[in-house]
Structure formats: structure tokens, C-alpha cells
Design a protein around this motif. Structure first.
Motif, PDB file in Angstrom:
ATOM      1  N   MET A   1      -8.575  10.549   3.798  1.00  0.00           N
ATOM      2  CA  MET A   1      -9.531   9.455   3.695  1.00  0.00           C
ATOM      3  C   MET A   1     -10.412   9.391   4.946  1.00  0.00           C
ATOM      4  O   MET A   1     -11.645   9.297   4.853  1.00  0.00           O
ATOM      5  CB  MET A   1      -8.765   8.125   3.521  1.00  0.00           C
ATOM      6  CG  MET A   1      -9.606   6.895   3.359  1.00  0.00           C
ATOM      7  SD  MET A   1      -8.556   5.392   3.443  1.00  0.00           S
ATOM      8  CE  MET A   1      -7.343   5.704   2.162  1.00  0.00           C
ATOM      9  N   ARG A   2      -9.785   9.478   6.113  1.00  0.00           N
ATOM     10  CA  ARG A   2     -10.538   9.413   7.368  1.00  0.00           C
ATOM     11  C   ARG A   2     -11.455  10.629   7.517  1.00  0.00           C
ATOM     12  O   ARG A   2     -12.575  10.513   8.019  1.00  0.00           O
ATOM     13  CB  ARG A   2      -9.570   9.317   8.552  1.00  0.00           C
ATOM     14  CG  ARG A   2      -8.727   8.057   8.565  1.00  0.00           C
ATOM     15  CD  ARG A   2      -7.926   7.941   9.849  1.00  0.00           C
ATOM     16  NE  ARG A   2      -6.948   6.878   9.766  1.00  0.00           N
ATOM     17  CZ  ARG A   2      -5.658   7.049   9.492  1.00  0.00           C
ATOM     18  NH1 ARG A   2      -5.192   8.280   9.281  1.00  0.00           N
ATOM     19  NH2 ARG A   2      -4.830   6.033   9.430  1.00  0.00           N
TER      20      ARG A   2
ATOM     21  N   ARG B   1       0.030  -4.466   3.858  1.00  0.00           N
ATOM     22  CA  ARG B   1      -1.232  -4.669   4.555  1.00  0.00           C
ATOM     23  C   ARG B   1      -1.701  -6.108   4.389  1.00  0.00           C
ATOM     24  O   ARG B   1      -1.513  -6.725   3.337  1.00  0.00           O
ATOM     25  CB  ARG B   1      -2.309  -3.723   4.031  1.00  0.00           C
ATOM     26  CG  ARG B   1      -2.102  -2.256   4.403  1.00  0.00           C
ATOM     27  CD  ARG B   1      -3.262  -1.408   3.924  1.00  0.00           C
ATOM     28  NE  ARG B   1      -3.083  -0.002   4.256  1.00  0.00           N
ATOM     29  CZ  ARG B   1      -3.461   0.571   5.395  1.00  0.00           C
ATOM     30  NH1 ARG B   1      -4.081  -0.172   6.314  1.00  0.00           N
ATOM     31  NH2 ARG B   1      -3.248   1.857   5.612  1.00  0.00           N
TER      32      ARG B   1
ATOM     33  N   GLU C   1      -2.708  11.287   2.623  1.00  0.00           N
ATOM     34  CA  GLU C   1      -3.830  10.645   1.934  1.00  0.00           C
ATOM     35  C   GLU C   1      -4.702   9.861   2.910  1.00  0.00           C
ATOM     36  O   GLU C   1      -5.939   9.857   2.799  1.00  0.00           O
ATOM     37  CB  GLU C   1      -3.305   9.724   0.827  1.00  0.00           C
ATOM     38  CG  GLU C   1      -2.724  10.478  -0.362  1.00  0.00           C
ATOM     39  CD  GLU C   1      -1.969   9.576  -1.316  1.00  0.00           C
ATOM     40  OE1 GLU C   1      -1.757   9.982  -2.472  1.00  0.00           O
ATOM     41  OE2 GLU C   1      -1.564   8.453  -0.912  1.00  0.00           O
ATOM     42  N   LEU C   2      -4.062   9.216   3.875  1.00  0.00           N
ATOM     43  CA  LEU C   2      -4.832   8.470   4.877  1.00  0.00           C
ATOM     44  C   LEU C   2      -5.637   9.416   5.758  1.00  0.00           C
ATOM     45  O   LEU C   2      -6.790   9.130   6.100  1.00  0.00           O
ATOM     46  CB  LEU C   2      -3.890   7.617   5.731  1.00  0.00           C
ATOM     47  CG  LEU C   2      -3.222   6.436   5.023  1.00  0.00           C
ATOM     48  CD1 LEU C   2      -2.163   5.801   5.926  1.00  0.00           C
ATOM     49  CD2 LEU C   2      -4.252   5.391   4.607  1.00  0.00           C
ATOM     50  N   ASP C   3      -5.030  10.558   6.131  1.00  0.00           N
ATOM     51  CA  ASP C   3      -5.756  11.551   6.930  1.00  0.00           C
ATOM     52  C   ASP C   3      -6.964  12.081   6.166  1.00  0.00           C
ATOM     53  O   ASP C   3      -8.064  12.235   6.739  1.00  0.00           O
ATOM     54  CB  ASP C   3      -4.823  12.704   7.303  1.00  0.00           C
ATOM     55  CG  ASP C   3      -3.807  12.306   8.369  1.00  0.00           C
ATOM     56  OD1 ASP C   3      -4.045  11.294   9.064  1.00  0.00           O
ATOM     57  OD2 ASP C   3      -2.784  12.998   8.495  1.00  0.00           O
TER      58      ASP C   3
ATOM     59  N   CYS D   1       0.864  -1.188   0.000  1.00  0.00           N
ATOM     60  CA  CYS D   1       0.000   0.000   0.000  1.00  0.00           C
ATOM     61  C   CYS D   1       0.897   1.233   0.000  1.00  0.00           C
ATOM     62  O   CYS D   1       1.749   1.381   0.888  1.00  0.00           O
ATOM     63  CB  CYS D   1      -0.909  -0.011   1.217  1.00  0.00           C
ATOM     64  SG  CYS D   1      -1.794   1.549   1.496  1.00  0.00           S
TER      65      CYS D   1
ATOM     66  N   TYR E   1      -9.381   1.937   6.619  1.00  0.00           N
ATOM     67  CA  TYR E   1      -8.705   1.963   5.329  1.00  0.00           C
ATOM     68  C   TYR E   1      -9.694   1.536   4.243  1.00  0.00           C
ATOM     69  O   TYR E   1     -10.401   0.537   4.392  1.00  0.00           O
ATOM     70  CB  TYR E   1      -7.498   1.019   5.362  1.00  0.00           C
ATOM     71  CG  TYR E   1      -6.764   0.961   4.040  1.00  0.00           C
ATOM     72  CD1 TYR E   1      -6.102   2.073   3.542  1.00  0.00           C
ATOM     73  CD2 TYR E   1      -6.752  -0.214   3.294  1.00  0.00           C
ATOM     74  CE1 TYR E   1      -5.422   2.021   2.324  1.00  0.00           C
ATOM     75  CE2 TYR E   1      -6.080  -0.277   2.083  1.00  0.00           C
ATOM     76  CZ  TYR E   1      -5.422   0.852   1.611  1.00  0.00           C
ATOM     77  OH  TYR E   1      -4.760   0.791   0.390  1.00  0.00           O
TER      78      TYR E   1
ATOM     79  N   CYS F   1      -0.211   4.467   0.060  1.00  0.00           N
ATOM     80  CA  CYS F   1      -0.871   5.680   0.562  1.00  0.00           C
ATOM     81  C   CYS F   1       0.064   6.452   1.504  1.00  0.00           C
ATOM     82  O   CYS F   1       0.717   5.862   2.378  1.00  0.00           O
ATOM     83  CB  CYS F   1      -2.146   5.322   1.321  1.00  0.00           C
ATOM     84  SG  CYS F   1      -3.527   4.825   0.281  1.00  0.00           S
TER      85      CYS F   1
END
Length: 464
Positions: free
Chosen positions: A108-109, A145, A104-106, A98, A121, A100
Motif C-alpha cells: 500500500m505504501r 484501529r 499488504e501494508l508495505d 483491521c 493507511y 491487513c
């Protein structure tokens, strides 16, 4: 099947009481079935793990008498094995890269929170048939992951809590290797339990949420599943999470505070487990009796008064020479004058019924190993004209009486009768002059232990 249990602490601090109980139950379960108990140090948190914490864990286990059959094993020494398994999982399609970024993860959340969704995720890089993955960002290192099942449930029969079911939809694709390639906690635990052939995982119920993830990884690896037993928390007497304000939390604070290991083992065994109405039992009995049928699923409460009661019992049962060995260094720290003084073994025999800890025993024993400094006001109150005459007679009799408790007791009664006094009228000033305090064991026993020379010297110097 050979029962194999493990205790797997993280060396990021001292061995706390909850961890000690987990170790005790894991050890006892293995001993009950004639199996093996393994010690594993989960030291992958490099920033927080310290050699001092490792030693504190080993010292705590040794003090409690929880001998391990294998180990200690250290996860940091198994990195090649973890990387090998991760590479095979990626090859098999049960794990994936992965790319990301944290940003990008922040984002996304944040989108999920705004939409009122559960933050997890979203599978951006999860490979699926017919799915086109984004282009690999140049120069960005991926995490790995686990490809968690998207349908169905994870169900296991917990040996303490009963049937537990968690939907796979509640679990996202957790990271099993960081960007620098180091494996994560949940993954290392799975590989270690598999490689070490652990049959029963006994741990605190703060790990319940980790269990479905670990079960899914084990299934993906084709590994056998251990049985799980999640122990309830230990709370303070006020029902709050056990902390420093409830007293000592580190196991190794207890020997310093004067507790005996047998008392601590007996006490920890009763935190969440019972065998009828039995309160006091040996390690051997505990191992013989221990099972999960008599485990409580409710949180246990730590009760210092109960521990003190047990410690008093074990102090009374302990050999006097061993108690003297434990008390001596404490007396030395208190400044005790041990030369030409009463025999320490006889002193602890006299005092041990009255104390709850070895420290209390040392404090009590100091009356025999320091010069008395009686309070002037107390002397004025208790050293009356009547008692003074009796004391002088008492001194005279001490010159010739046979020096044993029975003879001294008979002589004391004779002096009281001759002067028509009650025991406190003679015993109180005697205690003050000999020890500097009013509260002591039987005055005849105290006088006997001090010895003729000390008694005569202290009384004559005070009465002259």
C-alpha cells in the motif's frame, strides 16, 4: 478545578535532563496551584523497559526532591482497563478491526510513494455506510484501529507554543491495539490521562505530533480535554541535540560528579523559563513564580559553566557539616588518611569558596589527608639559603606560638621581617614541605589546620 499534572516517563533508559526538566515544570505547576502531581511509569514497551530504568527514574526524582502525590502507577498493571475501553470503542463504532498483513501494508505504501502521495493507511477495513469490506482472512489476527475523523482540523491552545492546528487529513487511522491485543502508546496515554483526571499535560515538544491523535481519541470517548504545554528541546552549547559528547546526560550522573540537587533544580528551572533577571532562587520561590507566561518557545541551551557557577553558589551556602558528609566517601575513595588528621568540617569551610563541585572539594581537601611528595625541582627552586634559615626560625617559633590563625599569622610576619624576606619566599617552601604543592589557601590557615604536631614533624624531617 483542582490542577493535576503528571510525569510519565518510559523506563527504557536513565532519566535524562529533558525528562527531569519536564518533571520539574509539571511538579512546580501543581505546587503553584496547590494541586496534585502524579508519577506514571509508561512501561508498555516490554522488550526495552527494565526494572533498573524504573529505579533510575525514581532515584532521579528523589535526588531532585520532586515528590509525587500519587503513584508511581504502571501501565502494565492497567491492561484490563485498556482492553475494556477498546472493546467499547469497537462496539460504539469509533474503532474497528483491521486484517491487513504487513506485506499488504508495505505494498500500500509503495503504491502511494509511486503515485507521489502521502503514505498513510488507506482505510481498507474502515467500516462506512454502504461499504463492503473484504472477506476476513482465515487465521489472521487483526489489529484495532481508531476511526479518526476524515474532515476538519484539530486545534488547541498550547500553553507554550500558542495556537496549533493540524488537519485531520494529515492523520490516518492509527493502531490502538496490536495483533496480540496489547494497546499502543498513544491509546494508553489517553486512557490514563482520562482516568487520572489530568488537567494539564506538560511534556517535551517531540510529542506535538501525538497531541492531535490523542485529542481525537479523547473526544471519541467523550472525555474532557486537558490543557497541553509542549516544552522546547534542550540543546548543547553548540546548538546540536544534547548528547553524551556535551557531558553527562543522565540526571544521576550529576550527584556522582559532585553537583547539589538545589543547584540542578535552579539550573533546570532557567532552561526555557525566566522570572525577570532572577538567576538564583529557591524551590519555594520557583513554585510561587512558575507559570507559562514566561516560558520561551525556543530551544534552550545547556551551559555547563553556568551550572558550575550555580553549584559553587549552593556549595558556599551549604552547611559545613553537610558538605563534610558528602566529601568523606569521596576522600575515602581517593585513599585519604583521615585518622589523626585535620577536622574535615574545618577543611571544607576553608576550601568551599574555591570549588565548583563536591568532587573538586574532595580533590582540594586531599592536601590535608596524604603525605606530601614535593617535586625535587620545585624544592631546589624555592628552598633557597635565605628561605632555609627562615624556615628553621619558623620551626623554632612553632614550638611555642599559641596555635590559632591570628597568632601564627603574626609569628609568620615576624619571621619574614627578621630575615628581610617577602611572603612567597617563606610561603612557597612551606607549602611544598607541608602539602607537596604550590597552590593552597592562605598558608597561615593551612598551618593552623594541620596542627602543631604535624607541622613540626613534617618540617623537621625535611630540614634535618
Amino acid at each position: 478545578m483542582i490542577v493535576r499534572t503528571r510525569f510519565a516517563p518510559s523506563p527504557t533508559g536513565f532519566l535524562h535532563l529533558g525528562g527531569a526538566r519536564t518533571a520539574l515544570f509539571s511538579w512546580a505547576y501543581a505546587r503553584h496551584f496547590g494541586g496534585q502531581f502524579i508519577l506514571r511509569i509508561e512501561d508498555t514497551d516490554v522488550e526495552r523497559s527494565t526494572p533498573e530504568a524504573v529505579q533510575a527514574i525514581i532515584d532521579g526524582m528523589k535526588w531532585l526532591g520532586l515528590d509525587h502525590d500519587e503513584g508511581p502507577f504502571y501501565q502494565m498493571q492497567h491492561m484490563d482497563r485498556y482492553r475494556e475501553v477498546i472493546a467499547q470503542m469497537v462496539k460504539d463504532g469509533t474503532a474497528y478491526y483491521c486484517y491487513c498483513s504487513l506485506e499488504e501494508l508495505d505494498a500500500m505504501r509503495e503504491r502511494q510513494r509511486t503515485a507521489g502521495e502521502h503514505t498513510r493507511y488507506d482505510g481498507t477495513w474502515r467500516p462506512e455506510p454502504g461499504k463492503t469490506l473484504p472477506p476476513v482472512p482465515e487465521g489472521r489476527h487483526p489489529v484495532v484501529r481508531f476511526k479518526n475523523p476524515e474532515e476538519g482540523d484539530v486545534t488547541w491552545e498550547d500553553q507554550v507554543k500558542g495556537t496549533i492546528t493540524i488537519s485531520n487529513q494529515e492523520l490516518d487511522d492509527l493502531i490502538i491495539a496490536r495483533q496480540d491485543g496489547t494497546p499502543t502508546y498513544n491509546f494508553c496515554v489517553v486512557v490514563d490521562d482520562w482516568d487520572m483526571r489530568i488537567t494539564h499535560v506538560i511534556r517535551g515538544d517531540d510529542h506535538v505530533n501525538n497531541t492531535p491523535r490523542q485529542i481525537n481519541i479523547l473526544k471519541a470517548l467523550g472525555a474532557p480535554l486537558p490543557l497541553y504545554a509542549h516544552l522546547p528541546m534542550i540543546l548543547g552549547g553548540d546548538g546540536e541535540k544534547l548528547s553524551k559528547r556535551h557531558g553527562a546526560v543522565s540526571v544521576m550522573e550529576y550527584p556522582e560528579a559532585g553537583y547539589l540537587p538545589d543547584a540542578m533544580v535552579n539550573y533546570l528551572a532557567r532552561l526555557g523559563w525566566s522570572h525577570g533577571d532572577d538567576e538564583i532562587f529557591s524551590r519555594e520561590q520557583f513554585c510561587q513564580w512558575f507559570d507559562f507566561d514566561h516560558m520561551s518557545s525556543s530551544a534552550a541551551r545547556f551551559d555547563t559553566e553556568k551550572l558550575n557557577w550555580l553549584n559553587n553558589h549552593y556549595i558556599r551556602q551549604t552547611d559545613n557539616a553537610e558538605l563534610a558528609r558528602l566529601v568523606r566517601p569521596r576522600l575515602e575513595r581517593l585513599g585519604a588518611q583521615l585518622e589523626n588528621a585535620p577536622d574535615l568540617i574545618q577543611v571544607v569551610e576553608l576550601l568551599k569558596e574555591r570549588v565548583n563541585t563536591i568532587n573538586e572539594l574532595a580533590d582540594a581537601a586531599m592536601l590535608f589527608y596524604r603525605q606530601p611528595q614535593p617535586d625535587a625541582a620545585l624544592l631546589e627552586k624555592h628552598l633557597t639559603a635565605e628561605s632555609l634559615d627562615a624556615l628553621k626560625n619558623y620551626v623554632s617559633n612553632c614550638e611555642t606560638v599559641e596555635w590559632n590563625k591570628d597568632a601564627i599569622s603574626a609569628m609568620t610576619k615576624a619571621v619574614l621581617a627578621e630575615h628581610k624576606l617577602k611572603m612567597p619566599q617563606l610561603a612557597m617552601p612551606l607549602r611544598l614541605l607541608l602539602t607537596g604543592q604550590l597552590q593552597t589557601p592562605s598558608i597561615d590557615a593551612v598551618v593552623t589546620l594541620f596542627g602543631r604536631d604535624t607541622v613540626l614533624s613534617r618540617l623537621k624531617s625535611s630540614l634535618s
